[in-house]
Each structure stands twice: as C-alpha cells, then as structure tokens.
Design an enzyme around this catalytic site. Structure first.
Site, PDB file in Angstrom:
ATOM      1  CE  LYS A  12      -3.813  -2.404   1.862  1.00 61.15           C
ATOM      2  NZ  LYS A  12      -4.691  -3.032   3.082  1.00 61.15           N
ATOM      3  CB  SER A 211      -7.404  -9.265   9.141  1.00 58.74           C
ATOM      4  OG  SER A 211      -7.610  -7.998   9.041  1.00 58.74           O
TER       5      SER A 211
END
Length: 248
Positions: A12, A211
C-alpha cells in the site's frame, strides 16, 4: 487438480528507499528456502524499479498496486501498465476495495484496467469483496459474483489473471471471516469461473486477503479453493511474511 499457490504482499502507501533492503531479504530467503508458492511484493510505484533490480534473478517477483486504463496521456499522477512493465513489474493489482470505495472505481473500470495490464503481458490481480453491511445482510455471494462477472475481461486466462477475495470489513481490522464462510465464498467464485469458462474455470488461482497473519495463515491456506493469500501489513515485516510463506 493441484494449483500452485501464490502469496502476494501489498505494501500500500508504505515504504521508502531504505525498504528495498527488505525486498532483498525476502529474495535471499526464497533462494535459500523451498517454498511451494509463487511469491510477489507490490510496493508503491516509487519503489517498483529499485525492488525489481534488488530481486532480479531470484524467485521473488515485483508488481504494482494499480494502473490507469490508458497507456499514456494527460492523467497527472497516474501510472500506466506500460510504465509498470518498463520499471520491471510483472503484475498489477486492480479493483482493490480501497480503490473501489475511496475512488469510486466500478466493475467496468476494473475490467478495463485488467485488460490493459494483460495487453502489456502483466499478470492482473483482480480484487473482490463485500462490505460489513453486505455481509450482515447475507449478500456476500451476490456481491462478489457480480464483481467477478463485471471485472473479469474476456482475455483473462488462469495464466494471466488471479482472483483475490478480500472482505472489505476484514482488511486491516485484525478480523477474518469464519473458515466456513471463506470456503463458501471461494466455492461460489470457483463455480462462477467454471460457468464463465467450463475448461479454464477450475484452473484459476483464488487468493484470500484481509488480515492474513502469521497466526492464521496456515489455517486459511489449508481451506478448499484457497490458492494463496494477498497479504497487507504482515508483508512489511520480515518475520511475519516469511512465517506466512513457511505455512504454505
């Protein structure tokens, strides 16, 4: 049919030049270990070229987090698939939920980006996922099925395209769906792919994301129709990411 899994790290908007050392450490680890998976890191665009140089000649591949529909033009701040390829990237993530939610990207735009990536010989990693509200309403299969049908280009094949299921509510939250829910969703995606292409549908890699950690990776990767993982924050940690790789 046996499908070789893929583990993809999405950094990211994280990482500067000093983090190229982490790419080198991952590359050295893969060369020293027998990991039964294709492994890729997708850093921010400023690091693609340096990461590609650092991992050249190793088992580690480098990808991008997004690309524009067009190859060039007046699109200030955007990066084209041709630029990704020129920098040494081998793949592009398209349709990530953060792009869909925060930038309003539609299934059509995601499909166009995937088409552009494929046209440049890049691997298209198409992301799908439902919101918490949609999950609570029992709409997961409807949502991801629609996204898959709308986002998958006609030129897609198991060789040039991966599918990544990422529940929006699980990304970065530390929460993951129950194993039964992941199995159900991945089975639906598999059946949808088979309906779209009876011959090739069974061969696509379907990754789980949201996650994924060193703690839960082994359990998730052992589930039926889970052919790898799209890893977020854990891919920024040598200890955590290599633990995930070892769990394949």
């Amino acid at each position: 049919m046996s499908i070789k899994p893929a583990i993809i790290g999405n950094w990211k908007m994280n990482g500067t030049g000093r983090d190229v050392k982490l790419v080198s450490r991952f590359a050295d680890f893969l060369n020293a270990q027998k990991i039964a998976a294709d492994v890729m890191i997708c850093p921010p665009p400023t690091l693609i070229n340096r990461a590609a140089i650092a991992s050249k000649g190793t088992k580690l591949k480098i990808g991008a987090q997004d690309c524009h529909i067009e190859m060039s033009g007046a699109f200030t701040g955007d990066v084209s698939a041709a630029m990704v390829k020129d920098a040494g990237g081998k793949a592009v993530i398209v349709g990530h939920s953060e792009r869909r939610a925060r930038y309003g990207e539609t299934d059509k735009q995601v499909r166009q980006k995937a088409e552009t990536a494929i046209s440049q010989g890049l691997l298209a990693i198409i992301c799908l996922g439902e919101t918490r509200q949609q999950f609570n309403k029992g709409q997961t299969l409807q949502v991801v099925g629609r996204q898959l049908r709308g986002s998958l280009p006609s030129a897609a094949t198991p060789q040039n395209t991966l599918i990544a299921y990422e529940p929006v509510w699980a990304i970065g939250s530390g929460r993951t769906p129950k194993p039964a829910d992941i199995i159900k969703t991945h089975a639906h995606l598999r059946q949808t792919l088979i309906k779209l292409n009876s011959k090739a549908g069974a061969q696509y890699k379907i990754l789980y994301g949201g996650s994924v950690s060193a703690v839960n990776a082994a359990e998730i990767l052992a589930l039926e129709n889970v052919n790898g993982a799209l890893v977020g924050g854990a891919s920024l940690s040598f200890k955590d990411f290599t633990a995930i790789l070892k769990s394949v």
